[in-house]
Design a protein around this motif. Sequence first.
Motif, PDB file in Angstrom:
ATOM      1  N   GLU A   1      35.872  44.378  28.521  1.00 37.44           N
ATOM      2  CA  GLU A   1      36.861  43.988  29.546  1.00 37.44           C
ATOM      3  C   GLU A   1      36.277  44.112  30.953  1.00 37.44           C
ATOM      4  N   LEU A   2      35.514  45.164  31.201  1.00 37.03           N
ATOM      5  CA  LEU A   2      34.883  45.335  32.516  1.00 37.03           C
ATOM      6  C   LEU A   2      33.927  44.183  32.810  1.00 37.03           C
ATOM      7  N   LEU A   3      33.176  43.783  31.823  1.00 34.45           N
ATOM      8  CA  LEU A   3      32.233  42.667  31.988  1.00 34.45           C
ATOM      9  C   LEU A   3      32.987  41.358  32.219  1.00 34.45           C
ATOM     10  N   GLU A   4      34.072  41.166  31.513  1.00 35.53           N
ATOM     11  CA  GLU A   4      34.845  39.926  31.628  1.00 35.53           C
ATOM     12  C   GLU A   4      35.562  39.794  32.971  1.00 35.53           C
ATOM     13  N   GLN A   5      35.741  40.888  33.679  1.00 35.81           N
ATOM     14  CA  GLN A   5      36.396  40.824  34.991  1.00 35.81           C
ATOM     15  C   GLN A   5      35.584  40.008  35.986  1.00 35.81           C
ATOM     16  N   ASN A   6      34.296  39.939  35.799  1.00 29.36           N
ATOM     17  CA  ASN A   6      33.420  39.149  36.657  1.00 29.36           C
ATOM     18  C   ASN A   6      32.453  38.397  35.739  1.00 29.36           C
ATOM     19  N   ALA A   7      33.004  37.503  34.936  1.00 31.08           N
ATOM     20  CA  ALA A   7      32.289  36.861  33.836  1.00 31.08           C
ATOM     21  C   ALA A   7      31.045  36.081  34.259  1.00 31.08           C
TER      22      ALA A   7
END
Length: 145
Positions: free
Chosen positions: A35-41
């Motif tokens: 989820e953390l990575l997907e916040q700034n995909a």
Amino acid sequence: MKHHALEQLQIVAEVDQDYPRRAMSRNERLRRWAELLEQNADRRLATLHQTEYQPATERAAMRSNSSPISVAFEDPVLRAAGLENDSYGEAKRFFELTDHQLHRVICYCHFGATVSAAEAAHQIRKTLSERQRGMFIRLRVMFDR
């Protein structure tokens, strides 16, 4: 947020290093990382060079600024849950990953010098779904450790 060394904080406050950590399951930790990575995909993140060829002690110490692992380490929730640094070995320990699983997320040989945050998250989510597959996948993971 301003970061201070522990020694600096102890001058102005009493620091309880034994404060209980929030217990998170392996799946919760992996989901949080994805989820953390997907916040700034679209963010480009550094990979680690040839992790599969490094001796275990050197591989464990490998790290890079702005890597998928450093994104996890920047998160106060994961740090409170026990993530101690942004090295390969710490990510392997904390997220309970095999070398093969972490290699798929972070290694240069798959992505070149950088990997998109979205692709790293995708690889982490694939690891989550592996646990729910059949007996042969679980055996492979066991022997890969």
